[in-house]
Design a protein around this motif. Structure first.
Motif, PDB file in Angstrom:
ATOM      1  N   SER A  70     -22.253 -24.641  52.997  1.00 54.39           N
ATOM      2  CA  SER A  70     -21.088 -25.848  53.614  1.00 54.39           C
ATOM      3  C   SER A  70     -21.460 -27.976  53.550  1.00 54.39           C
ATOM      4  O   SER A  70     -20.994 -28.495  53.776  1.00 54.39           O
ATOM      5  N   SER A  71     -22.179 -27.925  52.130  1.00 55.71           N
ATOM      6  CA  SER A  71     -22.649 -28.865  51.932  1.00 55.71           C
ATOM      7  C   SER A  71     -22.996 -29.211  50.344  1.00 55.71           C
ATOM      8  O   SER A  71     -23.658 -28.085  50.170  1.00 55.71           O
ATOM      9  N   HIS A  72     -21.955 -30.043  49.528  1.00 52.33           N
ATOM     10  CA  HIS A  72     -22.634 -30.020  48.183  1.00 52.33           C
ATOM     11  C   HIS A  72     -23.927 -30.277  47.795  1.00 52.33           C
ATOM     12  O   HIS A  72     -24.109 -30.485  46.929  1.00 52.33           O
ATOM     13  N   GLY A  73     -24.538 -31.139  48.633  1.00 48.69           N
ATOM     14  CA  GLY A  73     -25.910 -32.318  48.575  1.00 48.69           C
ATOM     15  C   GLY A  73     -27.023 -31.482  49.665  1.00 48.69           C
ATOM     16  O   GLY A  73     -27.852 -31.848  49.584  1.00 48.69           O
ATOM     17  N   ALA A  74     -27.784 -30.132  49.538  1.00 45.47           N
ATOM     18  CA  ALA A  74     -28.915 -29.530  50.151  1.00 45.47           C
ATOM     19  C   ALA A  74     -29.522 -29.108  48.808  1.00 45.47           C
ATOM     20  O   ALA A  74     -28.487 -27.974  48.298  1.00 45.47           O
ATOM     21  N   ALA A  75     -30.729 -29.184  48.821  1.00 43.19           N
ATOM     22  CA  ALA A  75     -31.242 -28.984  47.395  1.00 43.19           C
ATOM     23  C   ALA A  75     -31.989 -27.203  47.478  1.00 43.19           C
ATOM     24  O   ALA A  75     -31.368 -26.808  46.874  1.00 43.19           O
ATOM     25  N   GLN A  76     -31.536 -27.059  48.670  1.00 43.96           N
ATOM     26  CA  GLN A  76     -32.342 -25.284  49.482  1.00 43.96           C
ATOM     27  C   GLN A  76     -31.039 -24.857  48.778  1.00 43.96           C
ATOM     28  O   GLN A  76     -31.067 -23.703  48.753  1.00 43.96           O
ATOM     29  N   PHE A  77     -29.846 -24.649  49.326  1.00 42.11           N
ATOM     30  CA  PHE A  77     -28.685 -24.361  49.114  1.00 42.11           C
ATOM     31  C   PHE A  77     -28.456 -24.455  47.179  1.00 42.11           C
ATOM     32  O   PHE A  77     -28.461 -22.835  46.895  1.00 42.11           O
ATOM     33  N   ASN A  78     -28.848 -24.998  46.433  1.00 43.11           N
ATOM     34  CA  ASN A  78     -29.212 -24.922  45.231  1.00 43.11           C
ATOM     35  C   ASN A  78     -30.176 -24.005  43.974  1.00 43.11           C
ATOM     36  O   ASN A  78     -29.383 -23.363  43.809  1.00 43.11           O
ATOM     37  N   SER A  79     -30.934 -24.121  44.938  1.00 45.43           N
ATOM     38  CA  SER A  79     -32.268 -23.558  45.087  1.00 45.43           C
ATOM     39  C   SER A  79     -32.323 -21.929  44.833  1.00 45.43           C
ATOM     40  O   SER A  79     -32.464 -21.290  44.556  1.00 45.43           O
ATOM     41  N   SER A  80     -32.010 -21.617  46.121  1.00 46.40           N
ATOM     42  CA  SER A  80     -31.145 -19.717  46.443  1.00 46.40           C
ATOM     43  C   SER A  80     -29.938 -19.575  46.135  1.00 46.40           C
ATOM     44  O   SER A  80     -29.474 -18.238  45.001  1.00 46.40           O
ATOM     45  N   PHE A 127     -20.147 -31.465  37.398  1.00 49.67           N
ATOM     46  CA  PHE A 127     -19.954 -32.164  38.343  1.00 49.67           C
ATOM     47  C   PHE A 127     -21.664 -32.925  38.654  1.00 49.67           C
ATOM     48  O   PHE A 127     -22.156 -32.637  39.208  1.00 49.67           O
ATOM     49  N   GLU A 128     -21.481 -34.147  39.354  1.00 43.62           N
ATOM     50  CA  GLU A 128     -22.661 -34.772  39.577  1.00 43.62           C
ATOM     51  C   GLU A 128     -23.342 -34.452  40.658  1.00 43.62           C
ATOM     52  O   GLU A 128     -24.493 -34.540  40.775  1.00 43.62           O
ATOM     53  N   ILE A 129     -22.631 -33.705  41.883  1.00 48.03           N
ATOM     54  CA  ILE A 129     -22.753 -33.303  42.942  1.00 48.03           C
ATOM     55  C   ILE A 129     -23.984 -32.430  42.565  1.00 48.03           C
ATOM     56  O   ILE A 129     -25.030 -32.007  43.648  1.00 48.03           O
ATOM     57  N   TRP A 130     -23.827 -31.715  41.532  1.00 45.87           N
ATOM     58  CA  TRP A 130     -24.885 -30.551  41.135  1.00 45.87           C
ATOM     59  C   TRP A 130     -25.575 -31.272  40.500  1.00 45.87           C
ATOM     60  O   TRP A 130     -26.220 -30.403  39.526  1.00 45.87           O
ATOM     61  N   GLN A 131     -26.173 -31.834  39.248  1.00 47.77           N
ATOM     62  CA  GLN A 131     -26.529 -31.944  38.248  1.00 47.77           C
ATOM     63  C   GLN A 131     -28.411 -31.997  38.841  1.00 47.77           C
ATOM     64  O   GLN A 131     -27.816 -33.426  39.002  1.00 47.77           O
ATOM     65  N   ALA A 359     -27.252 -34.854  51.317  1.00 46.21           N
ATOM     66  CA  ALA A 359     -26.230 -35.805  50.818  1.00 46.21           C
ATOM     67  C   ALA A 359     -24.546 -35.349  50.829  1.00 46.21           C
ATOM     68  O   ALA A 359     -24.589 -34.478  50.685  1.00 46.21           O
ATOM     69  N   LEU A 360     -24.576 -36.443  50.800  1.00 43.82           N
ATOM     70  CA  LEU A 360     -22.597 -36.127  50.787  1.00 43.82           C
ATOM     71  C   LEU A 360     -21.725 -36.280  49.089  1.00 43.82           C
ATOM     72  O   LEU A 360     -23.794 -36.193  48.258  1.00 43.82           O
ATOM     73  N   ASN A 361     -21.019 -36.300  48.789  1.00 42.03           N
ATOM     74  CA  ASN A 361     -20.961 -36.672  47.272  1.00 42.03           C
ATOM     75  C   ASN A 361     -20.863 -37.807  46.734  1.00 42.03           C
ATOM     76  O   ASN A 361     -20.983 -37.696  45.531  1.00 42.03           O
ATOM     77  N   ASP A 362     -21.312 -38.943  46.964  1.00 42.30           N
ATOM     78  CA  ASP A 362     -21.749 -40.089  46.690  1.00 42.30           C
ATOM     79  C   ASP A 362     -23.128 -40.375  46.587  1.00 42.30           C
ATOM     80  O   ASP A 362     -23.767 -41.223  46.642  1.00 42.30           O
ATOM     81  N   ARG A 363     -24.098 -38.933  47.251  1.00 40.18           N
ATOM     82  CA  ARG A 363     -25.973 -38.626  47.760  1.00 40.18           C
ATOM     83  C   ARG A 363     -26.186 -40.021  48.526  1.00 40.18           C
ATOM     84  O   ARG A 363     -27.139 -40.107  48.570  1.00 40.18           O
ATOM     85  N   LYS A 364     -24.869 -40.270  49.737  1.00 40.27           N
ATOM     86  CA  LYS A 364     -25.454 -40.668  50.383  1.00 40.27           C
ATOM     87  C   LYS A 364     -26.044 -40.327  51.717  1.00 40.27           C
ATOM     88  O   LYS A 364     -25.225 -39.202  51.894  1.00 40.27           O
ATOM     89  N   ARG A 409     -16.210 -19.954  67.831  1.00 41.43           N
ATOM     90  CA  ARG A 409     -17.745 -21.311  68.263  1.00 41.43           C
ATOM     91  C   ARG A 409     -17.611 -22.415  67.178  1.00 41.43           C
ATOM     92  O   ARG A 409     -17.219 -21.818  66.004  1.00 41.43           O
ATOM     93  N   ALA A 410     -18.009 -23.072  67.552  1.00 40.57           N
ATOM     94  CA  ALA A 410     -17.997 -24.346  66.771  1.00 40.57           C
ATOM     95  C   ALA A 410     -19.573 -23.891  65.817  1.00 40.57           C
ATOM     96  O   ALA A 410     -20.847 -23.677  66.276  1.00 40.57           O
ATOM     97  N   ILE A 411     -19.596 -25.069  64.296  1.00 37.01           N
ATOM     98  CA  ILE A 411     -20.445 -24.818  63.638  1.00 37.01           C
ATOM     99  C   ILE A 411     -20.285 -26.312  62.670  1.00 37.01           C
ATOM    100  O   ILE A 411     -19.471 -26.594  62.933  1.00 37.01           O
ATOM    101  N   LEU A 412     -21.513 -26.988  62.573  1.00 44.47           N
ATOM    102  CA  LEU A 412     -21.669 -27.647  61.081  1.00 44.47           C
ATOM    103  C   LEU A 412     -20.996 -27.901  60.222  1.00 44.47           C
ATOM    104  O   LEU A 412     -21.966 -27.195  59.098  1.00 44.47           O
ATOM    105  N   ASP A 413     -19.787 -28.574  60.146  1.00 41.36           N
ATOM    106  CA  ASP A 413     -19.182 -28.603  58.380  1.00 41.36           C
ATOM    107  C   ASP A 413     -20.874 -30.034  57.844  1.00 41.36           C
ATOM    108  O   ASP A 413     -20.449 -31.210  58.219  1.00 41.36           O
ATOM    109  N   TRP A 414     -21.156 -29.414  56.627  1.00 40.53           N
ATOM    110  CA  TRP A 414     -21.376 -30.203  55.788  1.00 40.53           C
ATOM    111  C   TRP A 414     -22.899 -31.134  57.223  1.00 40.53           C
ATOM    112  O   TRP A 414     -23.459 -32.205  56.610  1.00 40.53           O
ATOM    113  N   GLY A 415     -23.608 -30.041  57.733  1.00 43.18           N
ATOM    114  CA  GLY A 415     -24.325 -30.543  58.700  1.00 43.18           C
ATOM    115  C   GLY A 415     -24.031 -31.424  60.309  1.00 43.18           C
ATOM    116  O   GLY A 415     -25.203 -32.232  60.387  1.00 43.18           O
ATOM    117  N   ALA A 416     -22.775 -31.975  59.988  1.00 43.41           N
ATOM    118  CA  ALA A 416     -22.789 -33.385  60.644  1.00 43.41           C
ATOM    119  C   ALA A 416     -21.516 -33.134  61.482  1.00 43.41           C
ATOM    120  O   ALA A 416     -21.614 -33.578  62.693  1.00 43.41           O
TER     121      ALA A 416
END
Length: 462
Positions: A70-80, A127-131, A359-364, A409-416
């Motif tokens: 649901s986000s490209h900027g979650a460390a735990q998504f990457n590692s899992s 892409f830089e989001i996954w580096q 983090a968003l794609n611009d790392r914010k 049902r509602a769920i959060l996209d990008w956690g937000a």
């Protein structure tokens, strides 16, 4: 270059009143009985994957597994997901890893990885989001696998370039014809830069030049197949792949990139309506291209291999047009466009998070909205009692204990930002991670060289 995943529009929020305000205790009971706890979300040497063996029967007849997020900027998504890839390759015989990243770059990686460090390979193909440091062990693993009888092959499904493919082509082509090598590098640089164009007329001139150049490069490969193949004798698929990528560049320049140039133009003009319209058209064309690449990879390039796909939830889920999200249009997606026979062979795994910061794609950084109101999907899923867990939806029949997955049902996209989703309609399974944080990036972002993303809106209030 950053990957684009959602259309830009003013950030609104679906009212919490749209979500059920109560939860049935039988939902909680069913989840406690059926959720599979995940003991580790990090890859480790000597891992026996005891907690992942529930996948064995679920994937027995599935040739393709899509790993969402649901986000490209979650460390735990990457590692899992790195751990999941290793398990799927080592234990279940999946041999190809396809990324939502550069089409040409990830195919070239199979040839280059022997002489590169894992960090170089990651930076040249993703892409830089996954580096990130969390994904680096994956490239160490891929490189090591290449020395075994069971190598993990990489593939790209995105027409958006990473930017390194021109260097690969130049180094290869110049062995036969230095002029063709230089032409390949110049043309790839122009292709990468085309996503920054906002002058439509200027782009149209370059568009013709690029099409002509790619046609010339394609013809060069056809006329020099044997000589080029001798330079990389261990890569028996390389010529087929290269010719496919060069032809796809022409398709992208003709049918996909123009929508983004139009978006850039109206975005700078401040015309929100027309910029959103162009952006939607770009996203549709981009997912159509990714679906085309998936068909080619599964039917032509690797017709007998089992394949893992790493991408955002909104690309892989089964019916994105049936979701509701005020922050972007629910355009047709890769998952919806796949051939019926490919859908039948696939298992769709969505990843979501409970709390923390991603983090968003611009790392914010952007905080996950927490705590979750009663009735929202995060609140329901958290009742399993496990911090990190998997739950299969594909075998579930509708009854009182499972009715939550059959209703919108509602769920959060990008956690937000809330979106309305019927989970049974979209996913075969869910991997739920309790707490996330921003990844550790291996390098600074290319400031000023990222495609506009969330740049004309502010972070929504909690």
């Amino acid at each position: 270059m950053m990957i684009i995943c959602v259309a830009i529009s003013p950030f609104l929020a679906i009212s919490h009143a749209q979500a059920e305000s109560t939860e049935n205790p039988k939902w909680h009971q069913w989840l406690k009985e059926n959720a599979q706890p995940i003991e580790s979300i990090r890859p480790a040497v000597g891992d026996v994957y005891r907690d992942l063996r529930f996948f064995d029967p679920l994937l027995k007849n599935k040739r393709i597994i899509f790993l969402g997020e649901s986000s490209h900027g979650a460390a735990q998504f990457n590692s899992s997901k790195v751990r999941l890839v290793k398990y799927l390759h080592e234990k279940l015989g999946y041999q190809v890893l396809a990324f939502e990243s550069g089409l040409g770059e990830l195919f070239a990686l199979n040839t280059q990885i022997y002489k590169q460090s894992p960090t170089e390979s990651m930076k040249n193909s993703l892409f830089e989001i996954w580096q990130t440091k969390e994904i680096l062990p994956l490239f160490e693993y891929i490189k090591k696998s290449k020395t075994t009888n069971n190598p993990l092959q990489t593939a790209g499904i995105d027409m958006q370039p990473v930017g390194s493919y021109g260097i690969f082509l130049k180094e290869w082509f110049q062995n036969i014809n230095p002029q063709m090598g230089n032409l390949a590098k110049r043309t790839e640089d122009k292709f990468t830069a085309s996503l920054y164009h906002s002058d439509i007329k200027s782009f149209q001139q370059e568009q013709k030049q690029m099409i002509y150049a790619y046609q010339k490069l394609y013809q060069f490969t056809k006329e020099n197949e044997k000589e080029l193949a001798k330079i990389h004798p261990d890569s028996n698929q390389l010529m087929k792949v290269t010719q496919y990528v060069l032809q796809d560049r022409i398709h992208s320049i003709t049918n996909v990139i123009p929508h983004y140039v139009t978006y850039n133009y109206y975005f700078q003009e401040g015309n929100k309506s027309l910029s959103n319209e162009a952006y939607d058209q770009y996203n549709i064309a981009r997912d159509q291209a990714m679906a085309k690449h998936m068909v080619w990879i599964t039917e032509k390039l690797y017709p007998k291999q089992k394949i893992i796909v790493w991408a955002h939830n909104l690309h892989i889920r089964k019916a994105n047009t049936k979701t509701e999200n005020p922050n972007r249009s629910s355009v047709i997606n890769l998952g919806e466009l796949l051939l019926p026979k490919i859908k039948k062979q696939s298992y769709i795994l969505g990843l979501y998070m409970n709390r923390g910061i991603s983090a968003l794609n611009d790392r914010k950084p952007i905080a996950v909205r927490f705590p979750h109101p009663t009735g929202r999907m995060e609140s329901i899923l958290s009742k399993t009692g496990y911090p990190n867990f998997f739950v299969d939806l594909s075998q579930a029949k509708k009854h009182e204990g499972t009715s939550w997955m059959f209703s919108k049902r509602a769920i959060l996209d990008w956690g937000a930002w809330e979106e309305q989703v019927v989970f049974k309609q979209q996913y075969d399974g869910i991997l739920y991670i309790d707490q996330v944080n921003i990844p550790q990036y291996v390098d600074k972002a290319s400031i000023g060289r990222t495609v506009p993303y969330f740049s004309n809106v502010s972070i929504p209030k909690k």
